[in-house]
Design a protein around this motif. Structure first.
Motif, PDB file in Angstrom:
ATOM      1  N   PRO A  18      -7.833   3.071   6.634  1.00  0.00           N
ATOM      2  CA  PRO A  18      -7.358   4.162   7.510  1.00  0.00           C
ATOM      3  C   PRO A  18      -6.013   4.726   7.054  1.00  0.00           C
ATOM      4  O   PRO A  18      -5.790   5.936   7.085  1.00  0.00           O
ATOM      5  N   GLU A  19      -5.124   3.849   6.598  1.00  0.00           N
ATOM      6  CA  GLU A  19      -3.803   4.298   6.153  1.00  0.00           C
ATOM      7  C   GLU A  19      -3.894   5.091   4.847  1.00  0.00           C
ATOM      8  O   GLU A  19      -3.161   6.064   4.663  1.00  0.00           O
TER       9      GLU A  19
ATOM     10  N   ALA B 108       1.795   7.043  10.641  1.00  0.00           N
ATOM     11  CA  ALA B 108       1.633   6.738  12.070  1.00  0.00           C
ATOM     12  C   ALA B 108       1.608   8.035  12.879  1.00  0.00           C
ATOM     13  O   ALA B 108       0.775   8.201  13.780  1.00  0.00           O
ATOM     14  N   ASP B 109       2.487   8.965  12.533  1.00  0.00           N
ATOM     15  CA  ASP B 109       2.493  10.267  13.211  1.00  0.00           C
ATOM     16  C   ASP B 109       1.187  11.022  12.964  1.00  0.00           C
ATOM     17  O   ASP B 109       0.676  11.698  13.855  1.00  0.00           O
ATOM     18  N   GLU B 110       0.653  10.894  11.756  1.00  0.00           N
ATOM     19  CA  GLU B 110      -0.603  11.576  11.406  1.00  0.00           C
ATOM     20  C   GLU B 110      -1.775  11.007  12.207  1.00  0.00           C
ATOM     21  O   GLU B 110      -2.671  11.747  12.611  1.00  0.00           O
ATOM     22  N   PHE B 111      -1.763   9.691  12.447  1.00  0.00           N
ATOM     23  CA  PHE B 111      -2.801   9.097  13.305  1.00  0.00           C
ATOM     24  C   PHE B 111      -2.768   9.754  14.688  1.00  0.00           C
ATOM     25  O   PHE B 111      -3.812  10.098  15.242  1.00  0.00           O
ATOM     26  N   ILE B 112      -1.581   9.903  15.222  1.00  0.00           N
ATOM     27  CA  ILE B 112      -1.439  10.509  16.553  1.00  0.00           C
ATOM     28  C   ILE B 112      -1.907  11.965  16.514  1.00  0.00           C
ATOM     29  O   ILE B 112      -2.642  12.409  17.401  1.00  0.00           O
TER      30      ILE B 112
ATOM     31  N   LEU C 139       0.844  -1.189   0.000  1.00  0.00           N
ATOM     32  CA  LEU C 139       0.000   0.000   0.000  1.00  0.00           C
ATOM     33  C   LEU C 139       0.887   1.250   0.000  1.00  0.00           C
ATOM     34  O   LEU C 139       0.701   2.155  -0.815  1.00  0.00           O
ATOM     35  N   PHE C 140       1.865   1.286   0.892  1.00  0.00           N
ATOM     36  CA  PHE C 140       2.736   2.453   1.003  1.00  0.00           C
ATOM     37  C   PHE C 140       3.633   2.596  -0.225  1.00  0.00           C
ATOM     38  O   PHE C 140       3.880   3.708  -0.693  1.00  0.00           O
TER      39      PHE C 140
ATOM     40  N   LYS D 145       1.663  -1.076  15.879  1.00  0.00           N
ATOM     41  CA  LYS D 145       1.692  -2.122  14.847  1.00  0.00           C
ATOM     42  C   LYS D 145       1.943  -1.506  13.469  1.00  0.00           C
ATOM     43  O   LYS D 145       2.735  -2.029  12.678  1.00  0.00           O
ATOM     44  N   MET D 146       1.314  -0.361  13.166  1.00  0.00           N
ATOM     45  CA  MET D 146       1.466   0.258  11.852  1.00  0.00           C
ATOM     46  C   MET D 146       2.879   0.787  11.624  1.00  0.00           C
ATOM     47  O   MET D 146       3.288   0.971  10.490  1.00  0.00           O
TER      48      MET D 146
END
Length: 173
Positions: A91-92, A56-60, A22-23, A80-81
Motif C-alpha cells: 500500500p505504501e 500518510a496524507d495521500e492515504f487520507i 522502503l521510504f 501507525k504509518m
C-alpha cells in the motif's frame, strides 16, 4: 556492507534497515531519477520521513480508494504509518508512486535465479520509462537499485549530444 553488483544495467545500493528502508529506498531512487546526487544516510532519513508523512496524507486523500485494502481500522493504520519505524509494504509503495508522480518497480531474487525479477509495478499511469527501482529481500527489507555507472554516463553523454544538436539546428533555422 558494500553495494552488490547486479547484471548491467542495475546495481544494488544497501539501505539502512531502521524501519524506514522502503521510504529510504524510494527516496534514494527518486533522487537518482531526477538526476540528483545519491543522498547521504542522514539525507535519506530526512527524505524518508518527509515521504512517509506525505504517504500518510495521500492515504487520507484517497481514503475511498484505499480503505478497503488496508488491514484493520483505517485511522489506526494511518496513525501507525506516521510513526518513523513502522514498516511499509505494497500500500505504501502505491501511495509513494502517487506522491512522487513516478512509476515504481519492485525487484526480488527468486529461488533458482541469479538475477532479480520484477515482482510488482506501481504508478504505471506516470509512465513506464525509468521507474524508481527497489529490491525487496522477501523478509521485509528494501534496498535501492540504480543504473550502473556505465549506463548513467552514456545517458548523460546522449543528453548532451541531443542538446548540442538541438541548439545548433535551431540556430541554423
Amino acid at each position: 556492507m558494500s553495494d552488490r553488483e547486479l547484471p548491467p544495467p542495475l546495481r544494488s545500493i544497501r539501505i539502512t534497515g531502521d524501519g524506514r528502508c522502503l521510504f529510504r529506498s524510494v527516496a534514494y531512487g527518486a533522487c537518482i531519477r531526477r538526476g540528483k546526487q545519491s543522498p547521504s544516510d542522514s539525507a535519506q532519513k530526512e527524505l524518508a520521513d518527509e515521504l512517509r508523512a506525505k504517504v500518510a496524507d495521500e492515504f487520507i486523500k484517497r481514503r475511498g480508494d484505499t480503505e478497503w485494502f488496508l488491514e484493520g481500522n483505517f485511522e489506526s493504520y494511518v496513525r501507525k504509518m506516521r510513526k518513523p519505524h513502522a514498516w511499509g509494504g505494497e500500500p505504501e509503495l502505491l501511495m509513494c508512486s502517487h506522491v512522487l508522480g513516478m512509476p515504481i518497480t519492485v525487484h526480488m531474487y527468486t529461488k533458482g535465479t541469479d538475477n532479480p525479477r520484477i515482482i510488482a509495478e506501481y504508478g504505471q499511469e506516470y509512465g513506464k520509462d525509468n521507474p524508481v527501482r527497489v529490491l525487496y529481500d522477501g523478509y521485509g527489507h528494501y534496498d535501492a537499485l540504480q543504473p550502473s555507472l556505465e549506463r548513467s554516463v552514456a545517458n548523460r553523454r546522449m543528453a548532451r549530444y541531443v542538446s548540442f544538436f538541438y541548439y545548433f539546428s535551431r540556430a541554423a533555422a
